[in-house]
Scaffold this motif. Structure first.
Motif, mmCIF file in Angstrom:
data_model
loop_
_atom_site.group_PDB
_atom_site.id
_atom_site.type_symbol
_atom_site.label_atom_id
_atom_site.label_comp_id
_atom_site.label_asym_id
_atom_site.label_seq_id
_atom_site.Cartn_x
_atom_site.Cartn_y
_atom_site.Cartn_z
ATOM 1 N N MET A 1 0.762 -0.987 -0.128
ATOM 2 C CA MET A 1 0.154 0.064 -0.282
ATOM 3 C C MET A 1 0.803 1.348 0.037
ATOM 4 O O MET A 1 2.018 1.410 0.481
ATOM 5 C CB MET A 1 -0.874 -0.126 1.203
ATOM 6 C CG MET A 1 -2.148 1.022 1.286
ATOM 7 S SD MET A 1 -3.428 0.641 0.253
ATOM 8 C CE MET A 1 -4.077 -0.824 0.690
ATOM 9 N N THR A 2 0.410 2.255 -0.402
ATOM 10 C CA THR A 2 0.983 3.448 -0.723
ATOM 11 C C THR A 2 1.326 4.040 0.780
ATOM 12 O O THR A 2 0.533 3.872 1.587
ATOM 13 C CB THR A 2 0.435 4.713 -1.685
ATOM 14 O OG1 THR A 2 -0.270 5.351 -0.794
ATOM 15 C CG2 THR A 2 -0.376 3.879 -2.594
ATOM 16 N N ARG A 3 2.322 4.973 0.809
ATOM 17 C CA ARG A 3 2.494 5.771 2.334
ATOM 18 C C ARG A 3 1.509 6.756 2.181
ATOM 19 O O ARG A 3 0.958 7.217 3.444
ATOM 20 C CB ARG A 3 4.042 6.176 2.140
ATOM 21 C CG ARG A 3 4.412 7.044 3.437
ATOM 22 C CD ARG A 3 5.808 6.736 4.121
ATOM 23 N NE ARG A 3 6.494 7.616 3.199
ATOM 24 C CZ ARG A 3 6.960 8.868 3.504
ATOM 25 N NH1 ARG A 3 6.431 9.477 4.536
ATOM 26 N NH2 ARG A 3 7.506 9.427 2.703
ATOM 27 N N HIS A 4 1.413 7.562 0.931
ATOM 28 C CA HIS A 4 0.557 8.733 1.030
ATOM 29 C C HIS A 4 -0.808 8.303 0.187
ATOM 30 O O HIS A 4 -0.440 7.589 -0.625
ATOM 31 C CB HIS A 4 1.196 10.017 0.382
ATOM 32 C CG HIS A 4 2.602 10.224 1.059
ATOM 33 N ND1 HIS A 4 2.682 10.846 2.300
ATOM 34 C CD2 HIS A 4 3.680 10.172 0.516
ATOM 35 C CE1 HIS A 4 4.052 10.920 2.489
ATOM 36 N NE2 HIS A 4 4.743 10.657 1.461
ATOM 37 N N LEU A 5 -1.706 9.180 0.537
ATOM 38 C CA LEU A 5 -2.897 9.002 -0.453
ATOM 39 C C LEU A 5 -3.278 10.352 -1.088
ATOM 40 O O LEU A 5 -3.770 11.259 -0.171
ATOM 41 C CB LEU A 5 -4.193 8.533 -0.004
ATOM 42 C CG LEU A 5 -5.369 8.300 -0.447
ATOM 43 C CD1 LEU A 5 -4.955 7.569 -1.945
ATOM 44 C CD2 LEU A 5 -6.703 7.628 0.400
ATOM 45 N N ILE A 6 -2.651 10.651 -2.139
ATOM 46 C CA ILE A 6 -2.768 12.134 -2.698
ATOM 47 C C ILE A 6 -4.009 12.055 -3.880
ATOM 48 O O ILE A 6 -4.695 13.153 -3.786
ATOM 49 C CB ILE A 6 -1.460 12.444 -3.468
ATOM 50 C CG1 ILE A 6 -0.322 12.463 -2.530
ATOM 51 C CG2 ILE A 6 -1.568 13.981 -3.774
ATOM 52 C CD1 ILE A 6 -0.397 13.170 -1.189
ATOM 53 N N SER A 7 -3.841 11.086 -4.531
ATOM 54 C CA SER A 7 -4.560 10.983 -5.922
ATOM 55 C C SER A 7 -5.293 9.636 -5.848
ATOM 56 O O SER A 7 -4.666 8.529 -5.320
ATOM 57 C CB SER A 7 -3.818 11.066 -7.077
ATOM 58 O OG SER A 7 -4.428 10.484 -8.080
ATOM 59 N N SER A 8 -6.570 9.286 -6.352
ATOM 60 C CA SER A 8 -7.149 8.018 -6.483
ATOM 61 C C SER A 8 -6.198 7.127 -7.322
ATOM 62 O O SER A 8 -6.398 6.064 -7.085
ATOM 63 C CB SER A 8 -8.410 8.266 -7.203
ATOM 64 O OG SER A 8 -9.376 9.166 -6.098
ATOM 65 N N ALA A 9 -5.202 7.684 -8.178
ATOM 66 C CA ALA A 9 -4.777 6.924 -9.011
ATOM 67 C C ALA A 9 -3.445 6.309 -8.116
ATOM 68 O O ALA A 9 -2.798 5.348 -8.700
ATOM 69 C CB ALA A 9 -3.970 7.566 -10.083
ATOM 70 N N ASP A 10 -3.304 6.633 -7.030
ATOM 71 C CA ASP A 10 -2.364 6.263 -6.264
ATOM 72 C C ASP A 10 -2.720 4.316 -5.747
ATOM 73 O O ASP A 10 -2.118 3.925 -5.483
ATOM 74 C CB ASP A 10 -1.961 6.741 -4.891
ATOM 75 C CG ASP A 10 -1.524 8.245 -5.097
ATOM 76 O OD1 ASP A 10 -0.959 8.541 -6.208
ATOM 77 O OD2 ASP A 10 -1.488 9.177 -4.096
ATOM 78 N N LEU A 11 -3.819 4.417 -6.108
ATOM 79 C CA LEU A 11 -4.363 3.078 -5.519
ATOM 80 C C LEU A 11 -4.694 2.147 -6.629
ATOM 81 O O LEU A 11 -5.392 2.597 -7.578
ATOM 82 C CB LEU A 11 -5.827 3.215 -4.728
ATOM 83 C CG LEU A 11 -5.775 3.997 -3.435
ATOM 84 C CD1 LEU A 11 -6.823 4.178 -2.967
ATOM 85 C CD2 LEU A 11 -4.806 3.212 -2.523
ATOM 86 N N SER A 12 -4.106 0.870 -6.762
ATOM 87 C CA SER A 12 -4.433 -0.033 -7.991
ATOM 88 C C SER A 12 -6.020 -0.530 -7.395
ATOM 89 O O SER A 12 -6.761 -0.364 -6.631
ATOM 90 C CB SER A 12 -3.820 -1.126 -7.798
ATOM 91 O OG SER A 12 -3.837 -1.955 -6.547
ATOM 92 N N ARG A 13 -6.643 -1.281 -8.361
ATOM 93 C CA ARG A 13 -7.856 -2.102 -8.083
ATOM 94 C C ARG A 13 -7.919 -2.736 -7.138
ATOM 95 O O ARG A 13 -8.478 -2.820 -6.095
ATOM 96 C CB ARG A 13 -8.381 -2.893 -9.441
ATOM 97 C CG ARG A 13 -9.667 -3.462 -9.458
ATOM 98 C CD ARG A 13 -9.816 -4.410 -10.581
ATOM 99 N NE ARG A 13 -10.928 -5.425 -10.441
ATOM 100 C CZ ARG A 13 -12.101 -5.072 -10.833
ATOM 101 N NH1 ARG A 13 -12.409 -3.890 -11.615
ATOM 102 N NH2 ARG A 13 -13.290 -5.909 -10.627
ATOM 103 N N GLU A 14 -6.743 -3.518 -6.658
ATOM 104 C CA GLU A 14 -6.692 -4.382 -5.606
ATOM 105 C C GLU A 14 -6.491 -3.717 -4.206
ATOM 106 O O GLU A 14 -7.104 -4.004 -3.213
ATOM 107 C CB GLU A 14 -5.442 -5.385 -5.675
ATOM 108 C CG GLU A 14 -5.377 -6.474 -6.811
ATOM 109 C CD GLU A 14 -5.432 -5.686 -8.073
ATOM 110 O OE1 GLU A 14 -4.802 -4.877 -8.404
ATOM 111 O OE2 GLU A 14 -6.343 -6.664 -9.017
ATOM 112 N N GLU A 15 -6.040 -2.482 -4.303
ATOM 113 C CA GLU A 15 -5.831 -1.844 -3.029
ATOM 114 C C GLU A 15 -7.032 -0.823 -2.900
ATOM 115 O O GLU A 15 -7.557 -0.771 -1.706
ATOM 116 C CB GLU A 15 -4.605 -0.825 -3.380
ATOM 117 C CG GLU A 15 -3.122 -1.236 -2.991
ATOM 118 C CD GLU A 15 -2.141 -0.340 -3.686
ATOM 119 O OE1 GLU A 15 -0.904 -0.756 -3.137
ATOM 120 O OE2 GLU A 15 -2.362 0.505 -4.448
ATOM 121 N N THR A 16 -7.784 -0.490 -3.693
ATOM 122 C CA THR A 16 -8.946 0.076 -3.788
ATOM 123 C C THR A 16 -10.153 -0.824 -3.277
ATOM 124 O O THR A 16 -10.573 -0.435 -2.029
ATOM 125 C CB THR A 16 -9.404 0.533 -5.189
ATOM 126 O OG1 THR A 16 -8.487 1.446 -5.595
ATOM 127 C CG2 THR A 16 -10.779 1.472 -4.992
#
Ligand code: NCD
Length: 326
Positions: A1-16
Protein backbone atom coordinates in the motif's frame (compact mmCIF):
# COMPACT_ATOMS: atom_id res chain seq x y z
CA UNK A 1 0.00 0.00 0.00
CA UNK A 2 1.20 3.51 -0.73
CA UNK A 3 2.53 5.71 2.09
CA UNK A 4 0.52 8.74 1.02
CA UNK A 5 -2.93 9.06 -0.50
CA UNK A 6 -2.75 12.10 -2.75
CA UNK A 7 -4.60 10.93 -5.85
CA UNK A 8 -7.11 8.17 -6.48
CA UNK A 9 -4.60 6.98 -9.05
CA UNK A 10 -2.24 6.06 -6.17
CA UNK A 11 -4.45 3.01 -5.57
CA UNK A 12 -4.57 -0.06 -7.80
CA UNK A 13 -7.81 -1.96 -8.24
CA UNK A 14 -6.66 -4.50 -5.61
CA UNK A 15 -5.75 -1.76 -3.12
CA UNK A 16 -9.01 0.10 -3.73
CA UNK A 17 -10.99 -3.09 -3.10
CA UNK A 18 -8.89 -3.93 -0.01
CA UNK A 19 -9.75 -0.52 1.51
CA UNK A 20 -13.44 -0.89 0.63
CA UNK A 21 -13.51 -4.35 2.21
CA UNK A 22 -11.83 -3.17 5.39
CA UNK A 23 -14.43 -0.38 5.46
CA UNK A 24 -17.17 -3.04 5.65
CA UNK A 25 -15.72 -4.26 8.99
CA UNK A 26 -15.35 -0.66 10.13
CA UNK A 27 -18.97 0.03 9.23
CA UNK A 28 -20.06 -2.91 11.43
CA UNK A 29 -18.10 -1.37 14.27
CA UNK A 30 -19.79 1.98 13.65
CA UNK A 31 -23.17 0.38 14.34
CA UNK A 32 -22.16 -0.82 17.83
CA UNK A 33 -22.74 1.01 21.10
CA UNK A 34 -19.03 0.99 21.94
CA UNK A 35 -17.11 1.98 18.86
CA UNK A 36 -13.50 2.10 19.95
CA UNK A 37 -10.75 -0.26 18.75
CA UNK A 38 -7.14 0.00 19.89
CA UNK A 39 -5.62 -0.22 16.39
CA UNK A 40 -4.00 3.21 16.22
CA UNK A 41 -3.19 3.60 19.90
CA UNK A 42 -0.11 5.77 20.26
CA UNK A 43 -0.42 7.21 16.73
CA UNK A 44 -1.10 10.88 16.08
CA UNK A 45 -3.21 12.20 13.23
CA UNK A 46 -3.34 15.94 12.48
CA UNK A 47 -6.22 17.33 10.44
CA UNK A 48 -4.91 20.48 8.79
CA UNK A 49 -7.79 22.24 7.07
CA UNK A 50 -7.24 25.48 5.17
CA UNK A 51 -10.74 25.38 3.67
CA UNK A 52 -14.17 24.98 5.23
CA UNK A 53 -15.52 21.49 5.76
CA UNK A 54 -18.30 19.80 7.70
CA UNK A 55 -18.34 16.17 6.59
CA UNK A 56 -14.75 15.50 5.69
CA UNK A 57 -13.12 17.03 8.74
CA UNK A 58 -15.51 15.61 11.30
CA UNK A 59 -15.43 12.14 9.74
CA UNK A 60 -11.61 12.06 9.73
CA UNK A 61 -11.65 13.17 13.35
CA UNK A 62 -14.21 10.54 14.35
CA UNK A 63 -12.35 7.88 12.35
CA UNK A 64 -9.09 8.63 14.15
CA UNK A 65 -10.76 8.73 17.57
CA UNK A 66 -12.60 5.44 17.13
CA UNK A 67 -9.31 3.83 16.23
CA UNK A 68 -7.71 5.27 19.41
CA UNK A 69 -5.32 7.63 17.59
CA UNK A 70 -4.71 11.04 19.10
CA UNK A 71 -6.33 13.41 16.64
CA UNK A 72 -5.84 17.15 16.54
CA UNK A 73 -7.60 19.65 14.30
CA UNK A 74 -5.86 22.73 12.98
CA UNK A 75 -7.48 25.21 10.68
CA UNK A 76 -5.81 27.76 8.45
CA UNK A 77 -7.42 30.55 10.45
CA UNK A 78 -6.31 29.36 13.87
CA UNK A 79 -2.75 28.39 12.85
CA UNK A 80 0.29 30.53 12.16
CA UNK A 81 -0.41 30.56 8.41
CA UNK A 82 -2.68 33.51 9.21
CA UNK A 83 0.50 35.22 10.51
CA UNK A 84 2.21 34.65 7.17
CA UNK A 85 3.93 31.31 7.78
CA UNK A 86 4.38 29.39 4.56
CA UNK A 87 2.69 26.04 3.96
CA UNK A 88 6.16 24.46 3.92
CA UNK A 89 7.08 25.86 7.34
CA UNK A 90 3.70 24.93 8.82
CA UNK A 91 3.95 21.37 7.49
CA UNK A 92 7.56 20.92 8.62
CA UNK A 93 6.79 22.35 12.05
CA UNK A 94 3.97 19.87 12.60
CA UNK A 95 6.08 17.05 11.18
CA UNK A 96 8.86 17.88 13.64
CA UNK A 97 6.46 16.85 16.45
CA UNK A 98 6.68 13.28 15.09
CA UNK A 99 3.08 12.96 13.98
CA UNK A 100 2.11 9.90 11.95
CA UNK A 101 -0.39 11.32 9.49
CA UNK A 102 -1.30 14.71 8.10
CA UNK A 103 -4.78 14.98 6.64
CA UNK A 104 -4.76 18.11 4.52
CA UNK A 105 -7.40 20.21 2.81
CA UNK A 106 -6.05 23.20 0.92
CA UNK A 107 -7.36 25.63 -1.68
CA UNK A 108 -4.36 25.11 -3.98
CA UNK A 109 -4.39 22.18 -6.39
CA UNK A 110 -1.19 20.20 -5.80
CA UNK A 111 -0.71 21.36 -2.17
CA UNK A 112 -0.81 17.82 -0.74
CA UNK A 113 1.68 16.55 -3.30
CA UNK A 114 4.01 19.37 -2.30
CA UNK A 115 3.65 18.70 1.42
CA UNK A 116 4.39 15.01 0.88
CA UNK A 117 7.84 16.01 -0.42
CA UNK A 118 8.59 17.93 2.80
CA UNK A 119 7.43 15.63 5.60
CA UNK A 120 8.05 12.20 7.03
CA UNK A 121 4.39 11.62 8.02
CA UNK A 122 1.84 10.01 5.72
CA UNK A 123 -0.10 12.67 3.82
CA UNK A 124 -3.78 12.13 3.07
CA UNK A 125 -5.45 14.49 0.62
CA UNK A 126 -8.79 15.67 2.00
CA UNK A 127 -9.38 17.92 -1.04
CA UNK A 128 -6.80 20.10 -2.82
CA UNK A 129 -8.29 22.96 -4.83
CA UNK A 130 -9.80 21.72 -8.07
CA UNK A 131 -7.57 18.65 -8.19
CA UNK A 132 -8.59 15.59 -6.17
CA UNK A 133 -10.48 14.26 -3.17
CA UNK A 134 -9.63 10.55 -3.09
CA UNK A 135 -11.41 9.59 0.15
CA UNK A 136 -14.64 11.06 -1.23
CA UNK A 137 -14.34 8.83 -4.29
CA UNK A 138 -13.74 5.83 -1.99
CA UNK A 139 -16.80 6.54 0.12
CA UNK A 140 -18.87 7.02 -3.03
CA UNK A 141 -17.62 3.70 -4.37
CA UNK A 142 -18.38 2.09 -1.00
CA UNK A 143 -21.96 3.43 -1.12
CA UNK A 144 -22.40 2.20 -4.68
CA UNK A 145 -20.97 -1.26 -3.97
CA UNK A 146 -23.23 -1.66 -0.93
CA UNK A 147 -26.26 -1.20 -3.19
CA UNK A 148 -25.09 -2.57 -6.51
CA UNK A 149 -22.39 -5.15 -5.74
CA UNK A 150 -19.37 -5.11 -8.05
CA UNK A 151 -19.31 -2.01 -10.24
CA UNK A 152 -18.00 -3.62 -13.45
CA UNK A 153 -20.14 -2.42 -16.35
CA UNK A 154 -22.38 -0.24 -14.18
CA UNK A 155 -23.37 3.13 -15.66
CA UNK A 156 -22.66 6.08 -13.37
CA UNK A 157 -23.52 9.63 -14.47
CA UNK A 158 -21.85 12.69 -12.91
CA UNK A 159 -23.57 16.00 -13.51
CA UNK A 160 -22.67 19.60 -12.78
CA UNK A 161 -19.77 21.91 -12.18
CA UNK A 162 -17.04 19.59 -13.41
CA UNK A 163 -14.44 22.29 -13.98
CA UNK A 164 -14.19 23.18 -10.29
CA UNK A 165 -14.81 19.70 -8.91
CA UNK A 166 -12.14 17.59 -7.24
CA UNK A 167 -14.89 15.09 -6.38
CA UNK A 168 -15.47 14.54 -10.10
CA UNK A 169 -11.75 14.03 -10.86
CA UNK A 170 -11.21 11.47 -8.11
CA UNK A 171 -14.49 9.71 -8.84
CA UNK A 172 -13.73 9.22 -12.51
CA UNK A 173 -10.43 7.54 -11.58
CA UNK A 174 -11.89 5.29 -8.87
CA UNK A 175 -15.00 4.35 -10.84
CA UNK A 176 -12.89 3.45 -13.87
CA UNK A 177 -10.48 1.50 -11.64
CA UNK A 178 -13.47 -0.54 -10.47
CA UNK A 179 -14.70 -1.14 -14.02
CA UNK A 180 -17.73 1.17 -14.10
CA UNK A 181 -18.79 3.11 -17.18
CA UNK A 182 -18.87 6.84 -16.55
CA UNK A 183 -20.78 9.59 -18.35
CA UNK A 184 -20.11 13.17 -17.29
CA UNK A 185 -22.53 15.97 -18.11
CA UNK A 186 -21.98 19.72 -17.76
CA UNK A 187 -22.82 22.94 -19.53
CA UNK A 188 -20.05 23.74 -22.04
CA UNK A 189 -18.72 26.52 -19.77
CA UNK A 190 -18.25 24.09 -16.86
CA UNK A 191 -16.78 21.22 -18.91
CA UNK A 192 -13.03 20.99 -18.14
CA UNK A 193 -10.78 21.89 -21.03
CA UNK A 194 -8.90 18.88 -22.36
CA UNK A 195 -11.66 16.45 -21.44
CA UNK A 196 -11.82 15.47 -25.10
CA UNK A 197 -8.61 13.49 -24.64
CA UNK A 198 -10.15 11.53 -21.75
CA UNK A 199 -13.10 10.63 -23.94
CA UNK A 200 -10.80 8.48 -25.97
CA UNK A 201 -10.74 5.93 -23.14
CA UNK A 202 -13.20 3.05 -23.07
CA UNK A 203 -16.30 3.42 -20.93
CA UNK A 204 -16.03 7.20 -20.60
CA UNK A 205 -18.41 9.63 -22.29
CA UNK A 206 -19.12 13.33 -22.03
CA UNK A 207 -22.29 15.23 -22.84
CA UNK A 208 -23.95 18.64 -22.59
CA UNK A 209 -27.51 17.37 -22.79
CA UNK A 210 -28.68 15.82 -19.53
CA UNK A 211 -32.09 14.89 -20.92
CA UNK A 212 -30.51 12.97 -23.79
CA UNK A 213 -28.45 10.96 -21.28
CA UNK A 214 -31.53 10.26 -19.13
CA UNK A 215 -33.58 9.16 -22.14
CA UNK A 216 -30.87 7.16 -23.89
CA UNK A 217 -30.99 3.38 -24.33
CA UNK A 218 -28.39 2.97 -21.61
CA UNK A 219 -30.20 3.11 -18.23
CA UNK A 220 -28.44 4.95 -15.43
CA UNK A 221 -27.47 2.99 -12.28
CA UNK A 222 -26.58 6.09 -10.28
CA UNK A 223 -26.60 9.81 -10.86
CA UNK A 224 -24.15 11.91 -8.86
CA UNK A 225 -25.04 15.60 -8.71
CA UNK A 226 -22.13 17.96 -8.07
CA UNK A 227 -22.35 21.29 -6.32
CA UNK A 228 -22.17 24.53 -8.25
CA UNK A 229 -18.99 25.91 -6.64
CA UNK A 230 -19.66 29.63 -6.68
CA UNK A 231 -16.69 30.33 -4.40
CA UNK A 232 -14.33 29.14 -7.16
CA UNK A 233 -16.05 31.06 -9.96
CA UNK A 234 -14.65 34.37 -11.06
CA UNK A 235 -17.07 35.19 -13.86
CA UNK A 236 -20.43 34.22 -15.32
CA UNK A 237 -20.43 30.51 -16.11
CA UNK A 238 -24.19 30.44 -16.66
CA UNK A 239 -26.76 33.21 -17.11
CA UNK A 240 -28.98 32.66 -14.07
CA UNK A 241 -29.51 30.03 -11.38
CA UNK A 242 -32.92 29.32 -12.90
CA UNK A 243 -31.39 28.53 -16.29
CA UNK A 244 -28.84 26.22 -14.67
CA UNK A 245 -31.62 24.29 -12.94
CA UNK A 246 -33.64 24.05 -16.15
CA UNK A 247 -30.69 22.58 -18.04
CA UNK A 248 -28.78 20.63 -15.40
CA UNK A 249 -30.75 20.37 -12.16
CA UNK A 250 -32.02 17.04 -10.89
CA UNK A 251 -35.66 18.07 -10.78
CA UNK A 252 -38.53 15.87 -9.64
CA UNK A 253 -39.51 15.40 -13.26
CA UNK A 254 -36.03 14.22 -14.29
CA UNK A 255 -35.89 11.84 -11.33
CA UNK A 256 -39.25 10.36 -12.38
CA UNK A 257 -37.86 9.69 -15.85
CA UNK A 258 -34.73 8.06 -14.41
CA UNK A 259 -36.86 5.85 -12.15
CA UNK A 260 -39.14 4.91 -15.06
CA UNK A 261 -36.09 3.51 -16.88
CA UNK A 262 -34.47 1.98 -13.80
CA UNK A 263 -36.53 1.74 -10.59
CA UNK A 264 -33.32 0.97 -8.67
CA UNK A 265 -31.51 4.16 -9.73
CA UNK A 266 -29.49 5.84 -6.95
CA UNK A 267 -29.25 9.59 -6.36
CA UNK A 268 -25.97 10.82 -4.89
CA UNK A 269 -24.47 14.16 -3.86
CA UNK A 270 -21.21 14.66 -1.94
CA UNK A 271 -22.67 17.63 -0.05
CA UNK A 272 -23.00 20.41 0.74
CA UNK A 273 -26.11 20.57 -1.46
CA UNK A 274 -27.54 23.71 -3.02
CA UNK A 275 -31.16 22.63 -2.77
CA UNK A 276 -33.22 24.09 -5.57
CA UNK A 277 -30.13 24.73 -7.75
CA UNK A 278 -28.38 21.48 -8.77
CA UNK A 279 -30.80 19.22 -6.90
CA UNK A 280 -34.47 19.67 -6.02
CA UNK A 281 -35.54 18.93 -2.46
CA UNK A 282 -37.83 16.23 -3.90
CA UNK A 283 -34.82 14.45 -5.36
CA UNK A 284 -32.49 14.99 -2.39
CA UNK A 285 -35.06 13.45 -0.04
CA UNK A 286 -36.43 10.81 -2.44
CA UNK A 287 -36.31 7.11 -1.53
CA UNK A 288 -33.65 6.75 -4.24
CA UNK A 289 -31.36 9.22 -2.46
CA UNK A 290 -28.30 7.75 -0.69
CA UNK A 291 -26.86 11.10 0.36
CA UNK A 292 -26.82 10.22 4.07
CA UNK A 293 -25.46 6.73 3.33
CA UNK A 294 -22.53 8.53 1.72
CA UNK A 295 -21.95 10.51 4.91
CA UNK A 296 -22.14 7.38 7.04
CA UNK A 297 -19.72 5.55 4.73
CA UNK A 298 -17.32 8.49 5.08
CA UNK A 299 -16.36 7.50 8.62
CA UNK A 300 -15.89 3.79 7.81
CA UNK A 301 -13.87 4.50 4.68
CA UNK A 302 -11.60 7.00 6.46
CA UNK A 303 -11.02 4.46 9.24
CA UNK A 304 -10.05 1.96 6.56
CA UNK A 305 -7.69 4.45 4.89
CA UNK A 306 -5.96 5.29 8.20
CA UNK A 307 -5.73 1.59 8.93
CA UNK A 308 -4.10 0.69 5.61
CA UNK A 309 -1.72 3.64 5.64
CA UNK A 310 -0.70 3.57 9.31
CA UNK A 311 -1.26 0.07 10.62
CA UNK A 312 0.46 -1.79 7.85
CA UNK A 313 2.25 -4.42 9.94
CA UNK A 314 0.65 -7.79 10.49
CA UNK A 315 0.55 -7.67 14.30
CA UNK A 316 -1.61 -4.53 14.31
CA UNK A 317 -3.69 -5.99 11.56
CA UNK A 318 -4.51 -9.08 13.67
CA UNK A 319 -5.30 -6.73 16.53
CA UNK A 320 -7.96 -4.85 14.55
CA UNK A 321 -9.41 -7.96 13.01
CA UNK A 322 -9.81 -9.45 16.49
CA UNK A 323 -11.39 -6.27 17.89
CA UNK A 324 -13.76 -5.89 14.97
CA UNK A 325 -14.90 -9.51 14.98
CA UNK A 326 -15.16 -9.79 18.80
C1 NCD B 1 -16.85 18.40 -1.57
C2 NCD B 1 -15.55 19.13 -1.44
O1 NCD B 1 -15.30 19.85 -0.48
O2 NCD B 1 -14.74 18.93 -2.32
N1 NCD B 1 -17.52 18.17 -0.39
C3 NCD B 1 -17.15 17.16 0.43
O3 NCD B 1 -16.00 16.93 0.69
N2 NCD B 1 -18.14 16.41 0.92
C4 NCD B 1 -17.69 18.91 -2.64
C5 NCD B 1 -18.10 20.33 -2.63
O4 NCD B 1 -17.58 21.17 -1.91
O5 NCD B 1 -18.98 20.63 -3.43
Amino acid sequence: MTRHLISSADLSREETIAILETAVSMHDLQRRDVKKVPTLRGRTVINLFFEDSTRTRSSFEIAGKWMSADTINLSGKGSSTSKGESLRDTARTIDAMSVDALVIRHQASGACHQVAQWVRASVINAGDGMHEHPTQALLDAYTLRTRLGELDGRHIVLVGDLTHSRVFRSNVITLKTLGARVTVVAPPTLMPSGIGTWSATDGFATGWDLDAVIDSDDPVDAVMMLRVQRERMSGGYFPTAREYTVGYGLTRERLERLVARNPEVLVMHPGPMNRGLEIAADAADAPQSVVLDQVSAGVAVRMAVLYHLLAGDESTRDDVERSVSA
